[in-house]
Design an enzyme around this catalytic site. Structure first.
Site: not given
Ligand code: G4P
Ligand code: MG
Length: 186
Positions: A99-100, A154, A157
């Site tokens: 949630d940006d 962020i 992976p």
């Protein structure tokens, strides 16, 4: 935005999701269906299915169209007609990785609400604590962020080229933080 990056390993993603699944159960929310927002929400959604076994519907929403051009607003790049019928009267667990600005998430919530589900709960791995471009509508009563973090980039992976390096960088980050007595998680 801070220069520092938050490295996240698959192990960490799995553990965060497992913890959230328990939290969702403890809160008494029992979803009928999972909706994953692609592509970032795909892997988290599959992992949560291990703990909350419900059908997963995938939707694709992006600021970029299939022509890769940046749009003014988030747009649907993939939307399944089936979703409409399947969501009516249902409890929906909507999953994305981050949630940006909240623009994509809120847009998706708005579209899904038009299918008259009983409830939509939102799950994200990371919520960046910052001024959001859009708020969730009042229909969203349950919001489950696994971690609340500073406004930083962020590294997930699934974006890594070298997965061993990704794990090493995550460990290095945690070691550095504990040495400095810092916390990234608020
Ligand atoms: P939001 O509603 O979830 O806040 O999304 P927002 O529109 O603000 O985000 C635009 C794109 O930027 C999204 O990708 C989101 O996943 C990505 N994004 C935002 N912050 C980060 C970050 O810290 N790390 C990474 N890796 N990505 C970030 P998208 O258009 O949905 O594409 P996809 O990557 O999910 O396919
Ligand atoms: Mg995304």
């Amino acid at each position: 935005m801070a220069e520092e990056k938050l490295y996240v390993s698959y192990n960490t993603v799995h553990k965060l999701i497992k913890k959230l699944a328990q939290q969702i159960k403890d809160s008494g929310f029992d979803p009928d269906v999972i909706v994953a927002i692609g592509s970032g929400g795909f892997i988290p959604a599959r992992i949560i299915k291990t703990f909350i076994n419900r059908p997963i519907y995938a939707v694709g929403i992006s600021y970029y169209g299939i022509d890769h051009k940046h749009r003014e607003h988030p747009t649907k790049i993939q939307w399944i007609d089936e979703v409409q019928v399947q969501l009516k009267g249902k409890k929906v667990l909507l999953i994305d990785e981050v949630d940006d600005t909240r623009a994509t998430l809120a847009y998706c919530v708005g579209e899904l609400l038009s299918y008259n589900p009983e409830e939509i709960a939102v799950l994200v791995l990371h919520n960046k604590l910052k001024q959001k471009d859009v708020e969730f509508p009042p229909e969203i009563k349950r919001y489950y962020p696994a971690l609340e973090i500073e406004d930083m980039w962020i590294k997930y992976p699934w974006d890594a080229d070298d997965i061993d390096e990704q794990e090493r960088l995550e460990k290095e980050m945690f070691d550095r933080m504990s040495k400095e007595g810092r916390k990234l998680f608020v």
